[in-house]
Design a protein around this motif. Structure first.
Motif, PDB file in Angstrom:
ATOM      1  N   GLY B  16      36.613  32.022  47.257  1.00  0.00           N
ATOM      2  CA  GLY B  16      37.523  31.039  47.839  1.00  0.00           C
ATOM      3  C   GLY B  16      38.337  30.263  46.821  1.00  0.00           C
ATOM      4  N   ASN B  17      37.905  30.321  45.562  1.00  0.00           N
ATOM      5  CA  ASN B  17      38.650  29.598  44.522  1.00  0.00           C
ATOM      6  C   ASN B  17      39.950  30.313  44.174  1.00  0.00           C
ATOM      7  N   ASP B  18      40.824  29.569  43.493  1.00  0.00           N
ATOM      8  CA  ASP B  18      42.070  30.125  42.956  1.00  0.00           C
ATOM      9  C   ASP B  18      41.956  30.114  41.438  1.00  0.00           C
ATOM     10  N   ASN B  62      48.339  40.269  48.964  1.00  0.00           N
ATOM     11  CA  ASN B  62      49.315  39.254  48.543  1.00  0.00           C
ATOM     12  C   ASN B  62      48.648  37.993  48.014  1.00  0.00           C
ATOM     13  N   ARG B  63      47.337  37.982  47.938  1.00  0.00           N
ATOM     14  CA  ARG B  63      46.630  36.884  47.255  1.00  0.00           C
ATOM     15  C   ARG B  63      46.856  36.964  45.746  1.00  0.00           C
ATOM     16  N   PHE B  64      47.287  38.119  45.288  1.00  0.00           N
ATOM     17  CA  PHE B  64      47.559  38.314  43.866  1.00  0.00           C
ATOM     18  C   PHE B  64      49.053  38.161  43.626  1.00  0.00           C
ATOM     19  N   SER B  65      49.414  37.382  42.633  1.00  0.00           N
ATOM     20  CA  SER B  65      50.841  37.229  42.335  1.00  0.00           C
ATOM     21  C   SER B  65      51.042  37.097  40.826  1.00  0.00           C
ATOM     22  N   PRO B  66      52.000  37.841  40.295  1.00  0.00           N
ATOM     23  CA  PRO B  66      52.327  37.712  38.878  1.00  0.00           C
ATOM     24  C   PRO B  66      53.376  36.627  38.687  1.00  0.00           C
ATOM     25  N   HIS B  77      47.997  35.282  38.989  1.00  0.00           N
ATOM     26  CA  HIS B  77      47.382  34.255  39.824  1.00  0.00           C
ATOM     27  C   HIS B  77      46.679  34.921  40.993  1.00  0.00           C
ATOM     28  N   ILE B  78      45.481  34.447  41.263  1.00  0.00           N
ATOM     29  CA  ILE B  78      44.720  35.005  42.363  1.00  0.00           C
ATOM     30  C   ILE B  78      44.262  33.863  43.259  1.00  0.00           C
ATOM     31  N   ASN B  79      44.634  33.936  44.511  1.00  0.00           N
ATOM     32  CA  ASN B  79      44.236  32.908  45.473  1.00  0.00           C
ATOM     33  C   ASN B  79      43.071  33.393  46.324  1.00  0.00           C
ATOM     34  N   SER B  80      42.288  32.435  46.794  1.00  0.00           N
ATOM     35  CA  SER B  80      41.200  32.722  47.743  1.00  0.00           C
ATOM     36  C   SER B  80      40.370  33.928  47.299  1.00  0.00           C
ATOM     37  N   LEU B  81      39.778  33.809  46.148  1.00  0.00           N
ATOM     38  CA  LEU B  81      39.043  34.935  45.560  1.00  0.00           C
ATOM     39  C   LEU B  81      37.954  35.458  46.466  1.00  0.00           C
ATOM     40  N   GLU B  82      37.800  36.785  46.454  1.00  0.00           N
ATOM     41  CA  GLU B  82      36.788  37.470  47.258  1.00  0.00           C
ATOM     42  C   GLU B  82      35.850  38.252  46.337  1.00  0.00           C
ATOM     43  N   LEU B  83      34.670  38.576  46.874  1.00  0.00           N
ATOM     44  CA  LEU B  83      33.692  39.312  46.072  1.00  0.00           C
ATOM     45  C   LEU B  83      34.287  40.613  45.519  1.00  0.00           C
ATOM     46  N   GLY B  84      35.105  41.284  46.316  1.00  0.00           N
ATOM     47  CA  GLY B  84      35.692  42.564  45.929  1.00  0.00           C
ATOM     48  C   GLY B  84      36.726  42.464  44.817  1.00  0.00           C
ATOM     49  N   ASP B  85      37.081  41.240  44.464  1.00  0.00           N
ATOM     50  CA  ASP B  85      38.032  41.062  43.370  1.00  0.00           C
ATOM     51  C   ASP B  85      37.345  41.175  42.008  1.00  0.00           C
ATOM     52  N   SER B  86      36.031  41.197  42.015  1.00  0.00           N
ATOM     53  CA  SER B  86      35.298  41.325  40.753  1.00  0.00           C
ATOM     54  C   SER B  86      35.655  42.644  40.083  1.00  0.00           C
TER      55      SER B  86
END
Lengths: 108, 114
Positions: B16-18, B62-66, B77-86
């Motif tokens: 959930g963090n950015d 679209n949570r990912f933005s350069p 930049h990554i918004n609303s981080l999810e487990l799968g973003d690891s």
């Protein structure tokens, strides 16, 4: 769009040779080869260009068959330092796709 | 001098963090990229960017933005981080496009989402 590499993994003894293959479903304009050691970034090895020109490594060679959309990387007389994951890559302009990777382990 | 540098090297954060990852290159290259390497070591392009054009891999959420403040920097930049973003995220640069030139990679940022 991702090129497929074979084998997925190979273990060699020092001094042995290996071949890593890279196959693409799309036309290849150039092929890059990179090596990534564990915990590190990929490092450039060589580029093969359409028409046969090759730029890169002294002790590792490669071939590029444009018609078959394939490339092969040849490692001869392998050394311990050759261990790592090898990636081929292909692209055009601002798009670039790495292959599926081949893990190579050289043991004494 | 490091050609392509990323910070931080490790990033552990809660769902959930950015968060942001910074990338800088001192090679004078025109094009920069972000790649994601998953646990199976597959390297997938996320974005490529030069002064004129941003190309986004359509599979990237679209949570990912350069963000590129200038030619030498491309931050992620990554918004609303999810487990799968690891994963490990690599920044890279090359002169013009991939074409005939090699790419230089940063040392990677290992992102762990808990």
């Amino acid at each position: 769009q991702q090129p497929v590499q074979s084998p997925q993994a190979v273990i060699l003894r020092e001094g042995e040779d290996a071949v890593i293959n890279c196959s693409s479903s799309k036309a290849l304009y150039s092929v890059h080869w990179y090596r990534q050691k564990h915990g590190e970034a990929p490092v450039f090895l060589m580029i093969l260009l359409k028409g046969g020109e090759q730029k890169g490594h002294e002790k590792i060679s490669a071939s590029f068959n444009e018609k078959k959309q394939q490339s092969s990387l040849y490692l001869t007389a392998s050394q311990l330092s050759y261990s790592g994951t090898y990636f081929c890559g292909t692209g055009l302009g601002n798009q670039f796709y790495f292959g599926t990777g081949t893990s190579l382990t050289v043991i004494p | 001098d490091t050609a392509v540098s990323q910070t931080p090297k490790y990033l552990v954060t809660q769902m959930g963090n950015d968060k942001s990852i910074k990338c800088e290159q001192n090679l004078g290259h025109d094009t920069m990229y972000w790649y994601k390497q998953d646990s199976k070591k597959f390297l997938k392009i996320m974005f490529s960017y030069n002064n004129k054009e941003l190309i986004i891999n359509e599979t990237v959420p679209n949570r990912f933005s350069p963000k590129s403040p200038d030619k030498a920097h491309l931050n992620l930049h990554i918004n609303s981080l999810e487990l799968g973003d690891s994963a490990v995220y690599f920044c890279a640069s090359s002169s013009l496009g991939w074409g005939n030139t090699e790419a230089f990679f940063g040392q990677g940022t290992r992102l762990t989402v808990v």
